[in-house]
Design a protein around this motif. Structure first.
Motif, PDB file in Angstrom:
ATOM      1  N   GLU A   1      30.789  32.321  39.471  1.00 36.67           N
ATOM      2  CA  GLU A   1      29.973  33.308  38.764  1.00 36.67           C
ATOM      3  C   GLU A   1      30.778  34.049  37.710  1.00 36.67           C
ATOM      4  OE1 GLU A   1      28.453  37.063  37.569  1.00 36.67           O
ATOM      5  OE2 GLU A   1      30.140  36.893  38.947  1.00 36.67           O
ATOM      6  N   ARG A   2      31.999  34.470  38.054  1.00 40.59           N
ATOM      7  CA  ARG A   2      32.829  35.203  37.108  1.00 40.59           C
ATOM      8  C   ARG A   2      33.266  34.314  35.950  1.00 40.59           C
ATOM      9  NH1 ARG A   2      32.226  39.754  35.801  1.00 40.59           N
ATOM     10  NH2 ARG A   2      30.177  38.887  36.211  1.00 40.59           N
TER      11      ARG A   2
ATOM     12  N   ALA B   1      30.085  33.727  33.715  1.00 37.53           N
ATOM     13  CA  ALA B   1      29.696  34.965  33.052  1.00 37.53           C
ATOM     14  C   ALA B   1      30.628  35.315  31.904  1.00 37.53           C
ATOM     15  CB  ALA B   1      29.669  36.111  34.067  1.00 37.53           C
TER      16      ALA B   1
END
Length: 458
Positions: free
Chosen positions: A211-212, A215
């Motif tokens: 996710e990081r 993103a």
């Protein structure tokens, strides 16, 4: 704005790479001349399905174009110093689902190419006569519909070698891409540290890392993440990432995002509770020293084989201090007993591939200490190499040593019993080799106090 972001405002230097490859080819033969030909990766469908398989551009093609589009072709006329990109034309049916494709005008503004036309032009372009009618391509990467009738000579060897060797030394733009991938991956590694205490399963932390990365701009991963808790960390390329974490000591996170087709490859090992056990801390300190000493040995021309040997010497010294190994250091080194605890190579080149080209490994080497060393020989300035020492407690690997009458005398089985739950410790950074030393491109925290501070929220 970081220095690498300023550099990345420019174009990927495909034309520069084409010239570099041509010069390498000329260094092998003065008669080099003609056309360099490359094909991008084709769109592939999932078997028995109407969906497209995940796309990964061919690295040979990308190195000379910087173009991530599927179904493309590329030619470089060596004598004329002219590069041409062939991109798919508009397909009305496809536009309904996918929108308008990149136009030749747009591609010319995006990529470091002299001319851009559509793919139907590739066959007539190759039919035009040349002063030096030699065709250079990658083996098994020429489509059946491409006619080579007009070429007197066809070379399917030198181009592959040339690109692989040229990829070893990175230019400013390539280093910027790797720095960017490292910066984003560091954000993701740091978030895993923050979340590890509350995680119940390895897959939760893999999701955090992904996710990081996504993103912050790394939609693709350089490789499948290794999220190994407890004794799973003794498996070098563990990919299950789905085991519960309750009651386990440490987490080994080997994960890196990919930015603009260039990889980061970072490993950190840390206590799930926020505090290392005595045994875990003692192993961590040995591995951290292995990495520190070996990294400081790097500069242009350094012999990677010798640096790898030094890592084993430090591992032996540390394991002797703990009492896991016993006996004479030099005798242990000669018998390669440390390979039971450090079975892999110290690192590998890094670039468009995680295990990048040009390392010249020798997997047939009869010396167990060097068999899996992915880089052999001297490292040049401009290369990016990982320094990733480790110490592991894998029963499958160590048990044969304990059963061997020669090897077993160097291992104290009683002391070893206290360390199985440590699993494994690996620390990995990405290092740019310079003329006088090195630059560490990896900023993810690795000192014990720093990691503990993030895990414990202090």
């Amino acid at each position: 704005m970081a220095d690498y972001d300023v550099i990345l405002k420019g174009k990927y230097p495909g034309k520069t790479h084409a010239r570099k490859v041509a010069e390498y080819m000329k260094s092998k033969s003065k008669a080099v001349g003609g056309i360099i030909y490359l094909e991008g990766q084709k769109t592939k469908m999932i078997e028995d399905n109407d969906g497209e398989a995940p796309f990964r551009q061919r690295r040979y093609f990308y190195y000379l174009t910087g173009c991530p589009l599927p179904d493309c072709y590329f030619t470089y006329d060596i004598a004329a110093d002219k590069s041409t990109l062939y991109i798919p034309p508009i397909d009305a049916d496809s536009v309904i689902w996918s929108g308008l494709p990149t136009s030749p005008k747009e591609a010319l503004s995006l990529y470091d190419i002299d001319d851009v036309v559509t793919t139907p032009e590739i066959v007539p372009a190759l039919a035009r006569p040349l002063e030096t009618p030699t065709f250079y391509a990658i083996p098994n990467q020429v489509s059946d519909h491409v006619s080579l009738v007009g070429f007197e000579h066809k070379d399917f060897a030198v181009l592959k070698e040339a690109i692989e060797e040229c990829r070893v030394t990175k230019d400013e733009y390539e280093v910027a891409l790797i720095k960017k991938a490292n910066a984003i991956s560091t954000i993701a590694h740091t978030e895993v540290l923050r979340r590890v205490k509350g995680a119940k399963n390895e897959r939760e932390l893999e999701a955090v890392f992904l996710e990081r990365c996504i993103a912050n701009g790394c939609r693709e991963q350089a490789y499948h993440s290794i999220v190994a808790s407890g004794t799973a960390a003794a498996t070098l390329h563990y990919v299950d990432n789905a085991k519960p974490m309750d009651g386990k000591l440490n987490l080994l996170l080997d994960a890196g995002g990919e930015y603009g087709c260039y990889a980061a490859d970072i490993t950190r090992t840390f206590p799930i509770s926020g505090t290392f056990s005595k045994e875990s801390r003692s192993i961590y300190d040995i591995v951290l020293r292995m990495q520190h000493v070996c990294t400081n040995m790097l500069k242009a021309g350094a012999l990677w084989d010798h640096i790898h040997l030094t890592a084993h010497e430090i591992a032996i010294e540390g394991l002797l201090r703990l009492g896991i190994l016993q006996g004479d250091k030099e005798e242990i080194l000669r018998n390669r007993t440390s390979v039971a605890f450090f079975p892999h190579g110290l690192g590998h080149y890094l670039g468009m591939d995680t295990h990048d080209t040009g390392g010249h490994p020798n997997y047939a080497d009869k010396d167990s200490m060097f068999r899996y060393l992915r880089v052999r020989g001297n490292v040049p300035a401009g290369s990016v190499i990982t320094v990733e020492p480790g110490i592991y407690f894998c029963r499958f690997i160590i048990d044969p040593y304990l059963a061997d009458p020669v090897q077993s005398k160097f291992i104290n089985a009683a002391v070893l019993e206290e360390y199985w739950e440590v699993g494994g410790v690996r620390i990995e950074d990405n290092i740019l080799v310079t003329e006088s030393g090195y630059e560490n491109l990896t900023t993810a925290v690795k000192d014990v106090e720093g990691m503990a501070g993030i895990i414990n929220g202090s």
